[in-house]
Write a protein that holds these residues in place. Structure first.
Motif, mmCIF file in Angstrom:
data_model
loop_
_atom_site.group_PDB
_atom_site.id
_atom_site.type_symbol
_atom_site.label_atom_id
_atom_site.label_comp_id
_atom_site.label_asym_id
_atom_site.label_seq_id
_atom_site.Cartn_x
_atom_site.Cartn_y
_atom_site.Cartn_z
ATOM 1 N N LYS A 41 0.870 -1.191 -0.013
ATOM 2 C CA LYS A 41 -0.107 0.011 0.130
ATOM 3 C C LYS A 41 0.816 1.147 -0.092
ATOM 4 O O LYS A 41 0.649 2.232 -0.687
ATOM 5 C CB LYS A 41 -0.982 0.148 1.110
ATOM 6 C CG LYS A 41 -2.039 1.058 1.443
ATOM 7 C CD LYS A 41 -2.525 1.142 2.632
ATOM 8 C CE LYS A 41 -3.519 2.320 2.841
ATOM 9 N NZ LYS A 41 -4.340 2.323 3.946
ATOM 10 N N ASN A 42 2.072 1.215 0.684
ATOM 11 C CA ASN A 42 2.909 2.230 0.913
ATOM 12 C C ASN A 42 3.785 2.506 -0.545
ATOM 13 O O ASN A 42 4.563 3.388 -0.418
ATOM 14 C CB ASN A 42 3.555 2.430 2.138
ATOM 15 C CG ASN A 42 2.871 2.905 3.200
ATOM 16 O OD1 ASN A 42 1.805 3.387 3.195
ATOM 17 N ND2 ASN A 42 2.949 2.087 4.370
ATOM 18 N N GLY A 43 3.828 1.333 -1.167
ATOM 19 C CA GLY A 43 4.693 1.434 -2.229
ATOM 20 C C GLY A 43 6.201 0.990 -2.251
ATOM 21 O O GLY A 43 7.225 1.352 -2.882
ATOM 22 N N TYR A 44 6.352 0.210 -0.947
ATOM 23 C CA TYR A 44 7.737 -0.200 -0.841
ATOM 24 C C TYR A 44 8.142 -1.665 -0.997
ATOM 25 O O TYR A 44 9.079 -2.324 -0.855
ATOM 26 C CB TYR A 44 7.961 -0.172 0.912
ATOM 27 C CG TYR A 44 8.129 1.369 1.188
ATOM 28 C CD1 TYR A 44 8.883 2.164 0.615
ATOM 29 C CD2 TYR A 44 7.347 1.731 2.294
ATOM 30 C CE1 TYR A 44 8.895 3.570 1.163
ATOM 31 C CE2 TYR A 44 7.221 3.004 2.798
ATOM 32 C CZ TYR A 44 8.052 3.904 2.253
ATOM 33 O OH TYR A 44 8.006 5.169 2.482
ATOM 34 N N MET A 45 7.256 -2.424 -1.946
ATOM 35 C CA MET A 45 7.412 -3.693 -2.072
ATOM 36 C C MET A 45 8.583 -3.854 -3.051
ATOM 37 O O MET A 45 9.154 -4.747 -2.770
ATOM 38 C CB MET A 45 6.007 -4.250 -3.055
ATOM 39 C CG MET A 45 6.164 -5.728 -2.928
ATOM 40 S SD MET A 45 6.372 -6.611 -1.649
ATOM 41 C CE MET A 45 4.811 -6.897 -1.205
ATOM 42 N N GLY A 46 8.842 -3.074 -3.887
ATOM 43 C CA GLY A 46 10.011 -3.108 -4.876
ATOM 44 C C GLY A 46 11.242 -3.065 -4.093
ATOM 45 O O GLY A 46 12.307 -3.854 -4.256
ATOM 46 N N LYS A 47 11.398 -2.309 -3.077
ATOM 47 C CA LYS A 47 12.310 -2.174 -2.310
ATOM 48 C C LYS A 47 12.801 -3.245 -1.078
ATOM 49 O O LYS A 47 13.607 -3.743 -0.971
ATOM 50 C CB LYS A 47 12.241 -0.984 -1.270
ATOM 51 C CG LYS A 47 12.316 0.263 -2.077
ATOM 52 C CD LYS A 47 12.258 1.617 -1.364
ATOM 53 C CE LYS A 47 12.362 2.753 -1.730
ATOM 54 N NZ LYS A 47 11.347 3.290 -2.808
ATOM 55 N N ILE A 48 11.467 -4.070 -0.968
ATOM 56 C CA ILE A 48 11.741 -5.016 0.055
ATOM 57 C C ILE A 48 12.142 -6.238 -0.816
ATOM 58 O O ILE A 48 12.954 -6.975 -0.212
ATOM 59 C CB ILE A 48 10.386 -5.552 0.665
ATOM 60 C CG1 ILE A 48 9.704 -4.330 1.750
ATOM 61 C CG2 ILE A 48 10.302 -6.671 1.519
ATOM 62 C CD1 ILE A 48 10.838 -4.044 2.743
ATOM 63 N N ILE A 49 11.808 -6.221 -2.010
ATOM 64 C CA ILE A 49 12.269 -7.532 -2.949
ATOM 65 C C ILE A 49 13.562 -7.352 -2.983
ATOM 66 O O ILE A 49 14.574 -8.157 -3.182
ATOM 67 C CB ILE A 49 11.335 -7.616 -4.246
ATOM 68 C CG1 ILE A 49 9.977 -8.108 -3.834
ATOM 69 C CG2 ILE A 49 11.840 -8.572 -5.227
ATOM 70 C CD1 ILE A 49 9.045 -7.723 -5.128
ATOM 71 N N THR A 50 13.926 -6.283 -3.310
ATOM 72 C CA THR A 50 15.566 -5.991 -3.490
ATOM 73 C C THR A 50 16.222 -6.283 -2.542
ATOM 74 O O THR A 50 17.488 -6.809 -2.703
ATOM 75 C CB THR A 50 15.624 -4.132 -3.826
ATOM 76 O OG1 THR A 50 14.788 -4.017 -5.209
ATOM 77 C CG2 THR A 50 17.252 -4.117 -4.431
ATOM 78 N N LEU A 51 15.960 -5.952 -1.261
ATOM 79 C CA LEU A 51 16.546 -6.221 -0.243
ATOM 80 C C LEU A 51 16.670 -7.825 0.198
ATOM 81 O O LEU A 51 17.535 -8.272 0.478
ATOM 82 C CB LEU A 51 15.959 -5.716 1.109
ATOM 83 C CG LEU A 51 16.385 -4.029 1.291
ATOM 84 C CD1 LEU A 51 15.659 -3.729 2.408
ATOM 85 C CD2 LEU A 51 17.684 -4.028 1.464
#
Length: 89
Positions: A41-51
Motif C-alpha cells: 500500500k505504501n509502495g515499498y514492495m520493490g524495495k523489500i524484494i530488492t533487499l
C-alpha cells in the motif's frame, strides 16, 4: 544444462522470497500477511524484494565455489527478473 539454469532460477526466486520474509519478520513490527499489505500500500514492495535478493549473492558465491556455473547463471537470471519486476511493482 538448461535444467541446471532452471533449478538455479528457482533457487534464486525462493532465496529472494526467503530474504524478503526474513526482512519483514525481523526488521518491521508487522506480521507477514499484514506487513505485505501495508508495504504494498505504501509502495515499498520493490524495495523489500530488492533487499530480499541480497541472499542471492551468498547463494551465487556458494554455487560458484561448488563449480555449479549453470545454476549460478540461473540465480543471476532470477535477480534480473526480480529487478525488472521491481520497476513494475
Amino acid at each position: 544444462m538448461t535444467k541446471e539454469i532452471g533449478i538455479g532460477f528457482l533457487i534464486g526466486i525462493f532465496t529472494a522470497l526467503l530474504g524478503s520474509y526474513l526482512f519483514i519478520t525481523f526488521f518491521t513490527t508487522f506480521d507477514i500477511s499484514s506487513g505485505v499489505q501495508i508495504i504494498r500500500k505504501n509502495g515499498y514492495m520493490g524495495k523489500i524484494i530488492t533487499l530480499g535478493t541480497l541472499l542471492d549473492l551468498a547463494v551465487f558465491a556458494i554455487l560458484l565455489k561448488r563449480n555449479k556455473e549453470f545454476m549460478a547463471r540461473g540465480v543471476i537470471l532470477a535477480v534480473i527478473v526480480l529487478a525488472i519486476s521491481t520497476l513494475v511493482i
